[in-house]
Scaffold this motif. Structure first.
Motif, mmCIF file in Angstrom:
data_model
loop_
_atom_site.group_PDB
_atom_site.id
_atom_site.type_symbol
_atom_site.label_atom_id
_atom_site.label_comp_id
_atom_site.label_asym_id
_atom_site.label_seq_id
_atom_site.Cartn_x
_atom_site.Cartn_y
_atom_site.Cartn_z
ATOM 1 N N GLN A 31 8.030 -3.721 57.892
ATOM 2 C CA GLN A 31 9.352 -3.099 58.036
ATOM 3 C C GLN A 31 10.436 -4.160 57.890
ATOM 4 O OE1 GLN A 31 8.859 0.178 58.179
ATOM 5 N NE2 GLN A 31 6.696 -0.317 58.446
ATOM 6 N N ARG A 32 11.205 -4.071 56.832
ATOM 7 C CA ARG A 32 12.270 -5.046 56.580
ATOM 8 C C ARG A 32 13.258 -5.121 57.748
ATOM 9 N NH1 ARG A 32 14.390 -7.946 52.531
ATOM 10 N NH2 ARG A 32 16.651 -8.106 52.341
ATOM 11 N N GLU A 33 13.551 -3.996 58.358
ATOM 12 C CA GLU A 33 14.510 -3.961 59.465
ATOM 13 C C GLU A 33 14.003 -4.714 60.695
ATOM 14 O OE1 GLU A 33 13.399 -1.355 57.794
ATOM 15 O OE2 GLU A 33 15.155 -0.802 56.627
ATOM 16 N N THR B 99 10.299 3.056 65.500
ATOM 17 C CA THR B 99 10.651 3.834 64.311
ATOM 18 C C THR B 99 12.151 4.136 64.196
ATOM 19 O OG1 THR B 99 8.430 4.724 64.108
ATOM 20 C CG2 THR B 99 10.195 5.990 63.069
ATOM 21 N N LYS C 93 17.512 -2.754 69.042
ATOM 22 C CA LYS C 93 16.318 -3.488 68.611
ATOM 23 C C LYS C 93 15.869 -4.400 69.745
ATOM 24 C CE LYS C 93 16.228 -5.169 64.476
ATOM 25 N NZ LYS C 93 16.438 -6.029 63.288
ATOM 26 N N ILE D 242 14.608 2.312 64.885
ATOM 27 C CA ILE D 242 15.258 1.101 64.382
ATOM 28 C C ILE D 242 15.040 0.997 62.878
ATOM 29 C CG2 ILE D 242 15.273 -1.426 64.489
ATOM 30 C CD1 ILE D 242 14.222 -0.855 67.491
ATOM 31 N N VAL D 243 13.808 1.280 62.447
ATOM 32 C CA VAL D 243 13.483 1.262 61.022
ATOM 33 C C VAL D 243 14.306 2.310 60.278
ATOM 34 C CG1 VAL D 243 11.625 1.655 59.346
ATOM 35 C CG2 VAL D 243 11.173 0.343 61.433
ATOM 36 N N GLU D 244 14.537 3.441 60.938
ATOM 37 C CA GLU D 244 15.328 4.521 60.338
ATOM 38 C C GLU D 244 16.834 4.289 60.499
ATOM 39 O OE1 GLU D 244 13.642 7.931 62.305
ATOM 40 O OE2 GLU D 244 11.908 7.954 60.969
ATOM 41 N N LYS D 245 17.186 3.111 60.994
ATOM 42 C CA LYS D 245 18.584 2.673 61.141
ATOM 43 C C LYS D 245 19.392 3.560 62.080
ATOM 44 C CE LYS D 245 18.354 0.330 56.824
ATOM 45 N NZ LYS D 245 18.701 0.195 55.451
ATOM 46 N N ASN D 246 18.759 4.024 63.137
ATOM 47 C CA ASN D 246 19.444 4.767 64.186
ATOM 48 C C ASN D 246 20.190 3.754 65.051
ATOM 49 O OD1 ASN D 246 20.198 6.090 66.554
ATOM 50 N ND2 ASN D 246 18.379 7.371 66.574
ATOM 51 N N ARG D 247 21.485 3.733 64.950
ATOM 52 C CA ARG D 247 22.293 2.736 65.656
ATOM 53 C C ARG D 247 22.380 2.987 67.155
ATOM 54 N NH1 ARG D 247 25.413 -0.250 61.674
ATOM 55 N NH2 ARG D 247 25.118 0.768 59.672
#
Length: 161
Positions: A86-88, A50, A61, A52-57
């Protein structure tokens, strides 16, 4: 193993402690030096992905996700379905695993977009080749199956587009 893959963690979704032990030894024998993100059930696997999906750098990944088909709370196939929504995570290679795979599970994994379906426990060479394929996987090629001898998805007709 390509250097970029060695820097990324490997997600392992496995609820059986003995299978987890054997699989981590198999990864090591295949030359994997990656950090492992361990999920003991399907909900935990999604919880680990999750951020990664929320773009937590701050969260890397995974290079690949190895997911047991039969896990508690959410099955491995449910985790795979979530990943593919999930696109990410489009470029996350997913390898499903089962001690006793059933044709319906293999077909469903193919439909949902898995790259590989392995019978526990594959040969070390199969894991090495899977890790190499995962390093090249970009997700833009229609979630293709990896061309590996131990990949049960090779028996499933490929989907168009």
């Amino acid at each position: 193993m390509p250097p970029s893959l060695a820097l990324s963690p490997v997600l392992v979704g496995e609820d059986d402690a003995n299978d987890m032990f054997l699989f981590t030894r198999l990864l090591k024998a295949a030359g994997a030096v990656n950090a492992l993100h361990i999920a003991l059930d399907g909900r935990e696997a999604i919880r680990l992905l999750t951020p990664i999906v929320e773009k937590n750098r701050l969260v890397a990944k995974p290079a690949v996700a190895f997911v047991d088909v039969r896990m508690p709370h959410l099955s491995g196939l449910e985790v795979l379905a979530w990943i593919r929504q999930q696109r990410e995570l489009d470029d996350l290679a997913v390898a499903m695993m089962s001690a006793s795979p059933e044709r319906a599970e293999i077909d469903r994994a193919a439909t949902l977009g898995a790259q590989c379906f392995l019978t526990k426990f594959p040969r070390t060479l199969a894991i090495s080749r899977l890790l190499e394929s995962a390093a090249r996987f970009n997700g833009r090629d229609g979630h293709s199956h990896f061309d590996l001898p131990d990949n049960l998805l090779r028996q499933v007709p490929r989907r168009n587009g």
